[in-house]
Motif scaffolding. Sequence first.
Motif, mmCIF file in Angstrom:
data_model
loop_
_atom_site.group_PDB
_atom_site.id
_atom_site.type_symbol
_atom_site.label_atom_id
_atom_site.label_comp_id
_atom_site.label_asym_id
_atom_site.label_seq_id
_atom_site.Cartn_x
_atom_site.Cartn_y
_atom_site.Cartn_z
ATOM 1 N N UNK A 41 -30.884 92.732 10.115
ATOM 2 C CA UNK A 41 -31.819 91.988 9.277
ATOM 3 C C UNK A 41 -31.409 92.055 7.810
ATOM 4 N N UNK A 42 -30.995 93.236 7.358
ATOM 5 C CA UNK A 42 -30.644 93.409 5.945
ATOM 6 C C UNK A 42 -29.390 92.635 5.561
ATOM 7 N N UNK A 43 -28.575 92.299 6.532
ATOM 8 C CA UNK A 43 -27.363 91.525 6.233
ATOM 9 C C UNK A 43 -27.648 90.037 6.102
ATOM 10 N N UNK A 44 -28.824 89.593 6.496
ATOM 11 C CA UNK A 44 -29.158 88.174 6.418
ATOM 12 C C UNK A 44 -29.628 87.848 5.003
ATOM 13 N N UNK A 45 -28.992 86.900 4.335
ATOM 14 C CA UNK A 45 -29.355 86.590 2.945
ATOM 15 C C UNK A 45 -30.837 86.264 2.799
ATOM 16 N N UNK A 46 -31.445 86.856 1.749
ATOM 17 C CA UNK A 46 -32.829 86.563 1.422
ATOM 18 C C UNK A 46 -33.859 87.390 2.154
ATOM 19 N N UNK A 50 -34.308 92.943 -2.890
ATOM 20 C CA UNK A 50 -33.273 93.255 -3.873
ATOM 21 C C UNK A 50 -31.868 93.179 -3.272
ATOM 22 N N UNK A 51 -31.753 92.649 -2.062
ATOM 23 C CA UNK A 51 -30.455 92.484 -1.431
ATOM 24 C C UNK A 51 -29.825 93.766 -0.931
ATOM 25 N N UNK A 52 -30.589 94.854 -0.901
ATOM 26 C CA UNK A 52 -30.039 96.153 -0.509
ATOM 27 C C UNK A 52 -30.124 96.329 1.008
ATOM 28 N N UNK A 53 -29.705 97.502 1.466
ATOM 29 C CA UNK A 53 -29.840 97.877 2.867
ATOM 30 C C UNK A 53 -30.123 99.373 2.950
ATOM 31 N N UNK A 54 -30.411 99.841 4.157
ATOM 32 C CA UNK A 54 -30.643 101.258 4.370
ATOM 33 C C UNK A 54 -29.386 101.999 4.788
ATOM 34 N N UNK A 55 -28.219 101.445 4.509
ATOM 35 C CA UNK A 55 -26.969 102.063 4.968
ATOM 36 C C UNK A 55 -26.762 103.458 4.395
ATOM 37 N N UNK A 56 -27.220 103.674 3.158
ATOM 38 C CA UNK A 56 -27.136 104.990 2.520
ATOM 39 C C UNK A 56 -28.535 105.571 2.324
ATOM 40 N N UNK A 57 -29.473 104.728 1.882
ATOM 41 C CA UNK A 57 -30.857 105.143 1.646
ATOM 42 C C UNK A 57 -30.887 106.404 0.774
ATOM 43 N N UNK A 58 -31.486 107.495 1.266
ATOM 44 C CA UNK A 58 -31.540 108.753 0.511
ATOM 45 C C UNK A 58 -30.479 109.745 0.981
ATOM 46 N N UNK A 59 -29.582 109.291 1.835
ATOM 47 C CA UNK A 59 -28.498 110.134 2.356
ATOM 48 C C UNK A 59 -29.017 111.428 2.973
ATOM 49 N N UNK A 404 -37.953 106.016 -1.086
ATOM 50 C CA UNK A 404 -37.039 105.626 -0.016
ATOM 51 C C UNK A 404 -36.811 104.123 0.004
ATOM 52 N N UNK A 405 -36.053 103.699 0.997
ATOM 53 C CA UNK A 405 -35.786 102.272 1.199
ATOM 54 C C UNK A 405 -36.988 101.664 1.891
ATOM 55 N N UNK A 406 -37.700 100.804 1.169
ATOM 56 C CA UNK A 406 -38.999 100.331 1.633
ATOM 57 C C UNK A 406 -38.879 98.982 2.358
ATOM 58 N N UNK A 407 -38.143 99.005 3.479
ATOM 59 C CA UNK A 407 -38.053 97.853 4.373
ATOM 60 C C UNK A 407 -37.686 96.570 3.612
ATOM 61 N N UNK A 408 -38.445 95.502 3.776
ATOM 62 C CA UNK A 408 -38.084 94.230 3.146
ATOM 63 C C UNK A 408 -38.162 94.273 1.628
ATOM 64 N N UNK A 409 -38.803 95.307 1.069
ATOM 65 C CA UNK A 409 -38.857 95.454 -0.390
ATOM 66 C C UNK A 409 -37.668 96.226 -0.945
ATOM 67 N N UNK A 410 -36.781 96.682 -0.071
ATOM 68 C CA UNK A 410 -35.606 97.404 -0.532
ATOM 69 C C UNK A 410 -35.966 98.655 -1.316
ATOM 70 N N UNK A 411 -35.298 98.828 -2.455
ATOM 71 C CA UNK A 411 -35.534 100.007 -3.295
ATOM 72 C C UNK A 411 -36.529 99.734 -4.425
ATOM 73 N N UNK A 412 -37.324 98.684 -4.296
ATOM 74 C CA UNK A 412 -38.194 98.290 -5.412
ATOM 75 C C UNK A 412 -39.553 98.981 -5.411
ATOM 76 N N UNK A 413 -39.899 99.696 -4.357
ATOM 77 C CA UNK A 413 -41.204 100.351 -4.282
ATOM 78 C C UNK A 413 -41.013 101.848 -4.025
ATOM 79 N N UNK A 414 -41.680 102.673 -4.833
ATOM 80 C CA UNK A 414 -41.521 104.126 -4.759
ATOM 81 C C UNK A 414 -42.817 104.776 -4.290
#
Length: 449
Positions: A41-46, A50-59, A404-414
């Motif tokens: 899902x994260x690889x699909x544009x839009x 923020x265009x991010x993914x959970x590939x690294x997230x908080x490691x 963390x990585x907040x799903x469809x909101x990416x890293x924009x919500x803490x």
Amino acid sequence: MSTAPMPEFPTGFRWGVSTSAHQIEGGAEADGRGPSIWDTFAREPGRISDGSSGAVACDHYHRHTEDVALLAGLGVSAYRFSIAWPRIQPTGTGPANPAGLDFYDRLVDDLLGAGVDPVATLYHWDLPQPLEDDGGWLRRDTAARFAGYAELVADRLGDRVRLWITLNEPFIHMSLGYGMGAHAPGRALLFDAFPVAHHQLLGHGLAVRALRAHTASPVAIANNYSPVRILGDSDADRAAGAAYQALHNRLFTDPLLGRGYPELPGFDPGVVHPGDLDTIAAPIDVLGVNYYNPTGVRAAEEGSPLPFDLVPLDGYPRTAFDWPVAPDGLRDLLGWLRDTYGDALPPIEITEGGCAYDDVPDADGRVADPERIAYLDGHLRAVAAAIDDGVDVRGYFVWSLLDNWEWAEGFTKRFGLVHVDYATQTRTPKSSYTWFRDVIAAGRPGSER
């Protein structure tokens, strides 16, 4: 925030924090992990804001010892984490990936060594992509696959996990992932998504059976609940409120507690096979309640595909997600569960509660988040009031330990008690971390009522 002393809580009240695998672990291709629907899902544009993914997230996969130390410093009695299905079964079927089980084995042992009870969620939305390619939760077979995965995990960890949670928020996964398309896997089926509800619940029931065979620890499910606020006094408004109540709050509770499914438009009973409802109603020991906000509902506008319209609620402070901050809703919800289900209702634990704000370190690197402290203070008081009302609530888990990585909101919500600098992975406890630590340390959990 109230200046009155925090109410006392019952002896043994469980204080914890929650996370989920895909939101913090990273290590997306480490040690044989397979792809999940959220990787795709994260690889699909839009799809991600923020265009991010959970590939690294908080490691967390590589830094879990540091995070366990944060848990120990916080003084919580329990940590709710989730296990990544694709890390255990990269294709969703077959034998376990040893490296995946080894990671959770180390995590559980480290938690126990720190005096923290492991609370494991088996499914927090990260379906292995090959299962989605075969139809995902729309297919009945996925329920059986889930039970097989549960058995692999329980066989390895069942002697040490203190509480098992089968599914996290199946309503949200169904509605946003399969109904509206806002979450993975991105399907927009509206009411045609109802087979997802049944197959998740069937998977829950089958997983309960698998867990019971390998562990004596209690078993739960974590449902998202939202008290309904009907905005309007017409018969149509009241019917809309009842429809939303059935969809959001009853669909994933009535069958668990032996009542079958509520009446809902568009539900195809053909997916329910003989014996399914008995499987779904396998007794659970705890009902996990995730609460964030109430929902305003009124009659649908003409031409709406849904029988209700959702309306923003006025008069409340707002989080960075624009959700109303409504501790009264939590007390109301807990009372509604007690009144609706009576003696059939098992003990409750609040398995998620928290808020997103735009937390920024100051010049000295400190992160003050007084709004989060006020939020938690209000919601803990609401829980205490519900206990005084006679509701059997036995724990509260803050969402979340980490930003963390907040799903469809990416890293924009803490949401975290701990700030994470995603570029450096530096963890900085916020003022809410210190506040929550002090609440726990004050001895409230061990007090007699």
